[in-house]
Design a protein around this motif. Structure first.
Motif, short mmCIF file in Angstrom:
data_model
loop_
_atom_site.label_atom_id
_atom_site.label_comp_id
_atom_site.label_asym_id
_atom_site.label_seq_id
_atom_site.Cartn_x
_atom_site.Cartn_y
_atom_site.Cartn_z
N ARG A 171 50.43 -32.51 28.06
CA ARG A 171 48.99 -32.75 28.05
C ARG A 171 48.34 -32.03 26.88
N SER A 172 48.85 -30.83 26.53
CA SER A 172 48.27 -30.08 25.43
C SER A 172 48.40 -30.84 24.13
N LYS A 173 49.57 -31.41 23.90
CA LYS A 173 49.78 -32.14 22.65
C LYS A 173 48.98 -33.43 22.60
N SER A 174 48.79 -34.04 23.76
CA SER A 174 48.01 -35.28 23.78
C SER A 174 46.54 -35.01 23.51
N THR A 175 46.07 -33.82 23.87
CA THR A 175 44.67 -33.47 23.63
C THR A 175 44.46 -32.81 22.27
N GLY A 176 45.55 -32.55 21.56
CA GLY A 176 45.44 -31.95 20.22
C GLY A 176 45.29 -30.45 20.24
N GLY A 177 45.58 -29.81 21.38
CA GLY A 177 45.44 -28.36 21.46
C GLY A 177 46.53 -27.63 20.69
N THR A 178 46.18 -26.44 20.18
CA THR A 178 47.14 -25.64 19.41
C THR A 178 47.77 -24.53 20.23
N GLY A 179 47.21 -24.25 21.40
CA GLY A 179 47.73 -23.15 22.20
C GLY A 179 47.22 -21.79 21.77
N LEU A 180 46.22 -21.76 20.86
CA LEU A 180 45.68 -20.50 20.35
C LEU A 180 44.25 -20.25 20.78
N GLY A 181 43.62 -21.24 21.40
CA GLY A 181 42.20 -21.12 21.75
C GLY A 181 41.91 -19.94 22.66
N LEU A 182 42.67 -19.82 23.76
CA LEU A 182 42.42 -18.74 24.71
C LEU A 182 42.86 -17.39 24.15
N ALA A 183 43.86 -17.38 23.25
CA ALA A 183 44.25 -16.13 22.59
C ALA A 183 43.10 -15.62 21.71
N ILE A 184 42.42 -16.56 21.03
CA ILE A 184 41.25 -16.19 20.23
C ILE A 184 40.14 -15.67 21.12
N VAL A 185 39.94 -16.33 22.27
CA VAL A 185 38.93 -15.87 23.23
C VAL A 185 39.20 -14.43 23.65
N LYS A 186 40.45 -14.13 23.97
CA LYS A 186 40.81 -12.78 24.41
C LYS A 186 40.50 -11.73 23.34
N HIS A 187 40.80 -12.05 22.08
CA HIS A 187 40.52 -11.12 20.98
C HIS A 187 39.01 -10.91 20.81
N ILE A 188 38.25 -11.97 20.90
CA ILE A 188 36.79 -11.86 20.75
C ILE A 188 36.21 -11.00 21.87
N VAL A 189 36.70 -11.21 23.09
CA VAL A 189 36.25 -10.40 24.23
C VAL A 189 36.57 -8.92 23.98
#
Length: 430
Positions: free
Chosen positions: A383-401
Protein backbone atom coordinates in the motif's frame (compact mmCIF):
# COMPACT_ATOMS: atom_id res chain seq x y z
CA UNK A 1 57.12 15.99 58.22
CA UNK A 2 60.88 15.84 58.64
CA UNK A 3 61.04 19.62 59.03
CA UNK A 4 58.12 19.61 61.45
CA UNK A 5 59.60 16.81 63.55
CA UNK A 6 62.96 18.61 63.64
CA UNK A 7 61.24 21.71 65.04
CA UNK A 8 59.29 19.63 67.59
CA UNK A 9 62.37 17.75 68.78
CA UNK A 10 64.35 21.00 69.05
CA UNK A 11 61.60 22.44 71.24
CA UNK A 12 61.75 19.36 73.48
CA UNK A 13 65.55 19.60 73.51
CA UNK A 14 65.40 23.24 74.67
CA UNK A 15 63.14 22.25 77.54
CA UNK A 16 65.47 19.42 78.49
CA UNK A 17 68.56 21.70 78.46
CA UNK A 18 66.79 24.21 80.68
CA UNK A 19 65.75 21.46 83.14
CA UNK A 20 69.34 20.21 83.27
CA UNK A 21 70.64 23.72 83.96
CA UNK A 22 68.09 24.16 86.74
CA UNK A 23 69.21 20.94 88.46
CA UNK A 24 72.82 21.92 87.98
CA UNK A 25 72.15 25.39 89.44
CA UNK A 26 70.60 23.91 92.60
CA UNK A 27 73.55 21.52 92.95
CA UNK A 28 76.03 24.40 92.60
CA UNK A 29 74.01 26.55 95.04
CA UNK A 30 74.15 23.83 97.67
CA UNK A 31 77.90 23.49 97.11
CA UNK A 32 78.39 27.26 97.43
CA UNK A 33 76.39 27.38 100.66
CA UNK A 34 78.42 24.49 102.03
CA UNK A 35 81.67 26.25 101.09
CA UNK A 36 80.41 29.48 102.69
CA UNK A 37 79.75 27.71 105.99
CA UNK A 38 83.32 26.48 105.97
CA UNK A 39 84.52 30.01 105.18
CA UNK A 40 86.04 29.12 101.80
CA UNK A 41 84.20 31.79 99.79
CA UNK A 42 83.57 30.99 96.13
CA UNK A 43 86.53 28.70 95.45
CA UNK A 44 84.32 25.59 94.86
CA UNK A 45 87.25 23.38 95.81
CA UNK A 46 87.69 22.22 92.23
CA UNK A 47 83.94 22.18 91.49
CA UNK A 48 84.50 22.82 87.78
CA UNK A 49 86.59 19.64 87.33
CA UNK A 50 83.80 17.56 88.90
CA UNK A 51 81.04 18.93 86.66
CA UNK A 52 80.33 19.35 82.98
CA UNK A 53 83.00 21.61 81.49
CA UNK A 54 80.42 22.86 78.95
CA UNK A 55 78.50 24.54 81.77
CA UNK A 56 79.64 27.97 82.99
CA UNK A 57 78.94 29.17 86.52
CA UNK A 58 78.80 32.88 87.38
CA UNK A 59 78.18 34.67 90.66
CA UNK A 60 76.68 38.14 90.28
CA UNK A 61 76.10 40.72 93.01
CA UNK A 62 72.74 42.50 93.36
CA UNK A 63 74.40 45.53 91.72
CA UNK A 64 75.38 43.47 88.65
CA UNK A 65 79.07 43.07 89.42
CA UNK A 66 80.52 39.71 88.41
CA UNK A 67 82.03 38.18 91.55
CA UNK A 68 83.01 34.87 90.09
CA UNK A 69 83.19 33.33 86.59
CA UNK A 70 84.26 29.72 86.07
CA UNK A 71 85.44 30.11 82.46
CA UNK A 72 86.65 33.71 82.21
CA UNK A 73 88.45 36.54 84.00
CA UNK A 74 85.96 38.55 86.04
CA UNK A 75 87.99 41.73 85.59
CA UNK A 76 87.23 41.83 81.89
CA UNK A 77 83.46 41.34 82.25
CA UNK A 78 80.93 44.18 82.17
CA UNK A 79 78.09 44.82 84.56
CA UNK A 80 75.27 42.18 84.38
CA UNK A 81 72.53 44.09 86.13
CA UNK A 82 70.64 44.61 82.87
CA UNK A 83 70.56 40.94 81.86
CA UNK A 84 66.94 39.66 81.81
CA UNK A 85 67.73 36.43 83.62
CA UNK A 86 69.51 38.37 86.42
CA UNK A 87 66.56 40.77 86.80
CA UNK A 88 64.14 37.82 87.06
CA UNK A 89 66.30 36.11 89.71
CA UNK A 90 66.45 39.26 91.85
CA UNK A 91 62.69 39.76 91.51
CA UNK A 92 61.28 36.21 91.53
CA UNK A 93 64.10 34.12 92.97
CA UNK A 94 64.94 32.44 89.66
CA UNK A 95 65.01 33.24 85.93
CA UNK A 96 65.98 31.98 82.52
CA UNK A 97 66.67 33.19 78.99
CA UNK A 98 68.03 32.02 75.66
CA UNK A 99 70.23 34.18 73.44
CA UNK A 100 71.20 33.44 69.88
CA UNK A 101 74.60 34.13 68.41
CA UNK A 102 74.98 36.61 65.56
CA UNK A 103 75.84 33.78 63.16
CA UNK A 104 72.66 31.90 64.24
CA UNK A 105 74.78 28.75 64.67
CA UNK A 106 74.70 28.60 68.49
CA UNK A 107 72.20 29.29 71.27
CA UNK A 108 73.25 30.13 74.83
CA UNK A 109 70.91 28.93 77.58
CA UNK A 110 70.93 30.79 80.92
CA UNK A 111 69.40 29.81 84.26
CA UNK A 112 69.68 32.03 87.36
CA UNK A 113 69.00 31.35 91.03
CA UNK A 114 68.96 33.82 93.95
CA UNK A 115 71.32 32.68 96.72
CA UNK A 116 70.67 33.16 100.43
CA UNK A 117 73.38 35.80 100.65
CA UNK A 118 71.57 37.98 98.06
CA UNK A 119 73.90 37.23 95.19
CA UNK A 120 72.73 35.59 91.96
CA UNK A 121 74.06 32.30 90.68
CA UNK A 122 73.90 31.97 86.90
CA UNK A 123 74.67 28.75 85.02
CA UNK A 124 74.82 28.61 81.24
CA UNK A 125 75.76 26.39 78.35
CA UNK A 126 75.88 26.64 74.56
CA UNK A 127 74.05 24.41 72.11
CA UNK A 128 73.50 24.31 68.39
CA UNK A 129 70.53 26.36 67.15
CA UNK A 130 67.65 24.86 65.21
CA UNK A 131 68.98 26.47 62.03
CA UNK A 132 72.32 24.83 62.54
CA UNK A 133 70.62 21.51 63.20
CA UNK A 134 68.57 21.90 60.03
CA UNK A 135 71.65 22.82 58.02
CA UNK A 136 73.51 19.79 59.32
CA UNK A 137 70.54 17.52 58.68
CA UNK A 138 69.92 18.71 55.07
CA UNK A 139 71.83 15.78 53.48
CA UNK A 140 69.87 13.31 55.59
CA UNK A 141 66.59 15.08 54.80
CA UNK A 142 67.33 15.12 51.06
CA UNK A 143 68.30 11.45 51.13
CA UNK A 144 65.14 10.57 53.08
CA UNK A 145 62.94 12.59 50.71
CA UNK A 146 64.48 10.88 47.68
CA UNK A 147 63.97 7.47 49.28
CA UNK A 148 60.37 8.36 50.14
CA UNK A 149 59.70 9.60 46.60
CA UNK A 150 61.05 6.39 45.11
CA UNK A 151 59.06 4.31 47.57
CA UNK A 152 55.89 6.35 46.95
CA UNK A 153 56.29 6.04 43.18
CA UNK A 154 56.68 2.29 43.44
CA UNK A 155 53.73 1.94 45.81
CA UNK A 156 51.52 4.29 43.80
CA UNK A 157 52.34 2.39 40.61
CA UNK A 158 51.51 -0.92 42.29
CA UNK A 159 48.28 0.31 43.90
CA UNK A 160 47.18 2.17 40.77
CA UNK A 161 47.54 -1.01 38.74
CA UNK A 162 45.63 -2.95 41.39
CA UNK A 163 42.85 -0.35 41.48
CA UNK A 164 42.55 -0.02 37.71
CA UNK A 165 42.72 -3.72 36.90
CA UNK A 166 38.95 -4.29 37.41
CA UNK A 167 38.20 -1.16 35.35
CA UNK A 168 40.44 -2.41 32.54
CA UNK A 169 38.66 -5.77 32.61
CA UNK A 170 35.34 -3.91 32.35
CA UNK A 171 36.62 -1.92 29.38
CA UNK A 172 37.90 -5.09 27.67
CA UNK A 173 34.49 -6.77 27.88
CA UNK A 174 31.91 -4.05 27.30
CA UNK A 175 29.09 -6.53 26.66
CA UNK A 176 29.42 -8.14 30.11
CA UNK A 177 30.60 -5.21 32.23
CA UNK A 178 28.41 -6.11 35.20
CA UNK A 179 30.25 -9.34 36.00
CA UNK A 180 33.59 -7.45 36.09
CA UNK A 181 32.33 -4.65 38.35
CA UNK A 182 34.35 -5.17 41.55
CA UNK A 183 33.71 -1.72 43.04
CA UNK A 184 30.17 -1.02 44.13
CA UNK A 185 30.71 2.69 43.46
CA UNK A 186 31.35 1.96 39.77
CA UNK A 187 28.05 0.18 39.15
CA UNK A 188 26.19 3.41 38.11
CA UNK A 189 29.11 4.34 35.83
CA UNK A 190 29.14 0.83 34.34
CA UNK A 191 25.41 1.08 33.65
CA UNK A 192 25.81 4.49 32.01
CA UNK A 193 28.76 3.35 29.91
CA UNK A 194 26.92 0.20 28.87
CA UNK A 195 23.87 2.22 27.82
CA UNK A 196 26.07 4.63 25.88
CA UNK A 197 27.87 1.69 24.29
CA UNK A 198 24.54 0.14 23.29
CA UNK A 199 23.33 3.50 21.99
CA UNK A 200 26.45 3.89 19.86
CA UNK A 201 26.04 0.39 18.46
CA UNK A 202 22.36 1.00 17.79
CA UNK A 203 23.21 4.28 16.11
CA UNK A 204 25.83 2.61 13.96
CA UNK A 205 23.39 -0.18 13.05
CA UNK A 206 20.68 2.37 12.27
CA UNK A 207 23.03 4.31 10.01
CA UNK A 208 24.09 1.15 8.25
CA UNK A 209 20.47 0.09 7.88
CA UNK A 210 19.55 3.59 6.71
CA UNK A 211 22.25 3.50 4.03
CA UNK A 212 21.07 0.08 2.87
CA UNK A 213 17.43 1.22 2.82
CA UNK A 214 18.27 4.40 0.91
CA UNK A 215 20.17 2.37 -1.66
CA UNK A 216 17.27 -0.06 -1.97
CA UNK A 217 14.64 2.67 -2.20
CA UNK A 218 16.63 4.56 -4.82
CA UNK A 219 17.29 1.43 -6.82
CA UNK A 220 13.59 0.62 -7.32
CA UNK A 221 12.51 3.81 -9.17
CA UNK A 222 15.85 4.05 -10.99
CA UNK A 223 15.44 0.49 -12.27
CA UNK A 224 11.92 1.29 -13.48
CA UNK A 225 13.08 4.51 -15.16
CA UNK A 226 16.00 2.74 -16.81
CA UNK A 227 13.81 -0.13 -18.04
CA UNK A 228 11.02 2.00 -19.48
CA UNK A 229 13.40 4.47 -21.11
CA UNK A 230 15.33 1.60 -22.72
CA UNK A 231 12.13 0.21 -24.21
CA UNK A 232 11.30 3.61 -25.68
CA UNK A 233 14.88 4.14 -26.89
CA UNK A 234 15.05 0.80 -28.74
CA UNK A 235 11.67 1.40 -30.38
CA UNK A 236 10.06 -1.58 -28.71
CA UNK A 237 7.37 0.73 -27.30
CA UNK A 238 5.32 3.00 -29.52
CA UNK A 239 1.96 4.68 -29.56
CA UNK A 240 -0.03 4.19 -26.40
CA UNK A 241 2.70 1.98 -24.88
CA UNK A 242 5.21 4.80 -25.21
CA UNK A 243 2.79 7.20 -23.56
CA UNK A 244 2.17 4.72 -20.73
CA UNK A 245 5.89 4.09 -20.28
CA UNK A 246 6.58 7.84 -20.25
CA UNK A 247 3.91 8.23 -17.55
CA UNK A 248 5.65 5.51 -15.49
CA UNK A 249 8.97 7.24 -15.97
CA UNK A 250 7.43 10.50 -14.78
CA UNK A 251 5.81 8.78 -11.80
CA UNK A 252 9.05 7.09 -10.70
CA UNK A 253 11.01 10.32 -11.26
CA UNK A 254 8.64 12.13 -8.90
CA UNK A 255 8.98 9.30 -6.37
CA UNK A 256 12.77 9.50 -6.71
CA UNK A 257 12.79 13.26 -6.17
CA UNK A 258 10.48 12.92 -3.16
CA UNK A 259 12.72 10.26 -1.67
CA UNK A 260 15.82 12.40 -2.18
CA UNK A 261 14.10 15.46 -0.68
CA UNK A 262 12.96 13.48 2.38
CA UNK A 263 16.42 11.94 2.84
CA UNK A 264 18.09 15.36 2.67
CA UNK A 265 15.51 16.83 5.03
CA UNK A 266 16.01 13.99 7.51
CA UNK A 267 19.78 14.48 7.36
CA UNK A 268 19.32 18.19 8.12
CA UNK A 269 17.15 17.41 11.13
CA UNK A 270 19.60 14.74 12.32
CA UNK A 271 22.36 17.28 13.00
CA UNK A 272 23.37 17.26 16.71
CA UNK A 273 22.44 20.43 18.64
CA UNK A 274 20.42 21.76 15.71
CA UNK A 275 19.72 25.47 16.19
CA UNK A 276 16.37 26.61 14.80
CA UNK A 277 14.86 30.10 14.78
CA UNK A 278 11.87 30.11 17.16
CA UNK A 279 8.91 32.44 16.83
CA UNK A 280 5.36 32.72 18.16
CA UNK A 281 3.05 30.73 15.85
CA UNK A 282 -0.73 30.35 15.68
CA UNK A 283 -1.06 26.57 15.41
CA UNK A 284 -4.72 26.70 14.36
CA UNK A 285 -3.90 28.95 11.38
CA UNK A 286 -1.12 26.59 10.21
CA UNK A 287 -3.46 23.59 10.52
CA UNK A 288 -6.21 25.40 8.58
CA UNK A 289 -3.84 26.41 5.76
CA UNK A 290 -2.35 22.91 5.52
CA UNK A 291 -5.79 21.29 5.48
CA UNK A 292 -6.90 23.65 2.69
CA UNK A 293 -3.88 22.67 0.57
CA UNK A 294 -4.51 18.96 1.16
CA UNK A 295 -8.24 19.09 0.49
CA UNK A 296 -7.79 18.08 -3.15
CA UNK A 297 -5.59 15.12 -2.17
CA UNK A 298 -8.23 14.04 0.35
CA UNK A 299 -10.96 14.25 -2.30
CA UNK A 300 -8.88 12.13 -4.68
CA UNK A 301 -8.70 9.47 -1.97
CA UNK A 302 -12.39 9.98 -1.14
CA UNK A 303 -11.54 10.97 2.42
CA UNK A 304 -13.34 13.66 4.40
CA UNK A 305 -10.83 16.10 5.97
CA UNK A 306 -12.04 18.45 8.73
CA UNK A 307 -10.45 20.98 11.09
CA UNK A 308 -11.59 21.70 14.64
CA UNK A 309 -10.38 23.77 17.57
CA UNK A 310 -9.40 27.37 18.21
CA UNK A 311 -6.42 29.69 18.07
CA UNK A 312 -3.42 28.24 19.92
CA UNK A 313 0.02 29.83 20.25
CA UNK A 314 3.25 27.83 20.30
CA UNK A 315 6.94 28.66 19.87
CA UNK A 316 8.56 27.00 16.89
CA UNK A 317 9.85 27.10 13.35
CA UNK A 318 7.01 27.75 10.87
CA UNK A 319 8.43 25.59 8.07
CA UNK A 320 8.95 22.63 10.40
CA UNK A 321 5.49 22.88 11.98
CA UNK A 322 3.90 23.09 8.52
CA UNK A 323 5.91 20.03 7.50
CA UNK A 324 4.83 18.18 10.63
CA UNK A 325 1.12 18.90 10.03
CA UNK A 326 1.44 17.98 6.33
CA UNK A 327 3.13 14.63 7.03
CA UNK A 328 0.62 13.64 9.72
CA UNK A 329 -2.34 14.59 7.53
CA UNK A 330 -0.86 12.95 4.44
CA UNK A 331 -0.25 9.73 6.38
CA UNK A 332 -3.82 9.78 7.74
CA UNK A 333 -5.27 10.31 4.25
CA UNK A 334 -3.13 7.69 2.51
CA UNK A 335 -3.82 4.93 5.05
CA UNK A 336 -7.57 5.46 5.15
CA UNK A 337 -10.66 3.80 3.78
CA UNK A 338 -12.98 5.01 1.08
CA UNK A 339 -15.34 7.59 2.61
CA UNK A 340 -13.15 7.59 5.69
CA UNK A 341 -12.55 10.64 7.86
CA UNK A 342 -9.59 12.64 9.08
CA UNK A 343 -10.08 15.21 11.84
CA UNK A 344 -7.29 17.66 12.72
CA UNK A 345 -7.82 19.65 15.92
CA UNK A 346 -5.93 22.06 18.16
CA UNK A 347 -6.57 22.99 21.77
CA UNK A 348 -5.20 23.85 25.17
CA UNK A 349 -4.71 21.71 28.25
CA UNK A 350 -3.56 22.97 31.65
CA UNK A 351 0.14 22.95 30.77
CA UNK A 352 0.33 22.31 27.04
CA UNK A 353 -0.96 22.89 23.52
CA UNK A 354 -2.18 19.75 21.74
CA UNK A 355 -2.26 19.03 18.01
CA UNK A 356 -4.38 15.95 17.29
CA UNK A 357 -4.75 14.09 13.98
CA UNK A 358 -7.40 11.42 14.22
CA UNK A 359 -8.52 9.17 11.37
CA UNK A 360 -10.97 6.32 10.87
CA UNK A 361 -8.59 4.41 8.63
CA UNK A 362 -7.08 0.94 8.53
CA UNK A 363 -5.24 1.34 11.86
CA UNK A 364 -1.85 -0.04 12.92
CA UNK A 365 -1.25 -3.45 14.54
CA UNK A 366 -0.05 -3.19 18.15
CA UNK A 367 3.29 -4.87 17.44
CA UNK A 368 4.06 -2.25 14.79
CA UNK A 369 3.04 0.88 16.70
CA UNK A 370 6.45 1.43 18.31
CA UNK A 371 8.24 1.13 14.96
CA UNK A 372 6.17 3.34 12.68
CA UNK A 373 8.41 6.32 13.41
CA UNK A 374 11.53 4.47 12.27
CA UNK A 375 13.08 5.35 8.93
CA UNK A 376 11.69 3.42 5.96
CA UNK A 377 9.47 1.28 8.18
CA UNK A 378 6.15 0.44 6.53
CA UNK A 379 3.26 -1.50 8.04
CA UNK A 380 1.82 -2.34 4.61
CA UNK A 381 4.61 -2.16 2.02
CA UNK A 382 2.40 -2.80 -1.00
CA UNK A 383 0.00 0.00 0.00
CA UNK A 384 2.90 2.35 0.76
CA UNK A 385 4.36 1.98 -2.70
CA UNK A 386 0.99 2.38 -4.36
CA UNK A 387 0.46 5.67 -2.52
CA UNK A 388 3.98 6.89 -3.35
CA UNK A 389 5.15 6.98 0.28
CA UNK A 390 8.87 6.99 1.06
CA UNK A 391 8.67 5.63 4.60
CA UNK A 392 10.39 8.76 5.96
CA UNK A 393 7.41 10.99 6.74
CA UNK A 394 6.85 9.85 10.32
CA UNK A 395 10.62 9.76 10.97
CA UNK A 396 10.72 13.44 9.98
CA UNK A 397 7.74 14.10 12.27
CA UNK A 398 9.59 12.50 15.20
CA UNK A 399 12.67 14.67 14.62
CA UNK A 400 10.60 17.85 14.40
CA UNK A 401 8.81 16.96 17.64
CA UNK A 402 12.20 16.36 19.34
CA UNK A 403 13.77 19.68 18.32
CA UNK A 404 10.65 21.51 19.57
CA UNK A 405 10.85 19.78 22.97
CA UNK A 406 7.38 18.35 22.44
CA UNK A 407 5.88 14.90 23.09
CA UNK A 408 4.42 12.44 20.61
CA UNK A 409 1.77 9.82 21.38
CA UNK A 410 0.05 7.27 19.14
CA UNK A 411 -3.03 5.16 19.78
CA UNK A 412 -4.38 2.86 17.11
CA UNK A 413 -6.85 -0.01 16.71
CA UNK A 414 -6.66 -2.10 13.51
CA UNK A 415 -9.76 -1.60 11.42
CA UNK A 416 -10.96 1.37 13.49
CA UNK A 417 -8.35 4.10 13.03
CA UNK A 418 -5.38 5.94 14.48
CA UNK A 419 -5.06 8.89 16.87
CA UNK A 420 -1.75 10.82 16.88
CA UNK A 421 -1.14 13.66 19.35
CA UNK A 422 1.71 16.18 19.44
CA UNK A 423 1.91 17.91 22.83
CA UNK A 424 3.74 21.27 22.80
CA UNK A 425 4.72 23.18 25.98
CA UNK A 426 2.64 26.28 26.54
CA UNK A 427 4.33 29.63 25.94
CA UNK A 428 4.29 32.64 28.27
CA UNK A 429 1.64 34.23 26.03
CA UNK A 430 -0.79 31.36 26.62
Amino acid sequence: MLLLMTAVFHHIFRGQVMDDLRLYAYAVAQSIEAEAKLGHGYSYRGQQEETDRNVRATIISPEGEVLYESNADTGEMDNHAGRPEVKDALRYGEGSSIRQSSTMKMNTYYYTLLLKDGNVLRVSRESHSVWNLLYRSVPAIVAAICALLVLCMMLSRYFTRSLLQPVERMAADMDCMEKHTVYEELIPFAETIRKQHDAILNSANMRQEFSANVSHELKTPLTAISGYSELIETGMASGQDAVRFAAEIHKNSKRLLTLIDDTIRLSELDVPDLQIPMEELNLYDIVSDSAAMMQMRAEERKVILTVEGSDCTIRGDRQMIEELVYNLCDNAICYNNVNGTVCVSTGYTEKSVVLEVKDAGIGIPKECQERVFERFYRVDKSRSKSTGGTGLGLAIVKHIVTVHHAELTLESIPGEGTDVKVIFPRTSLT
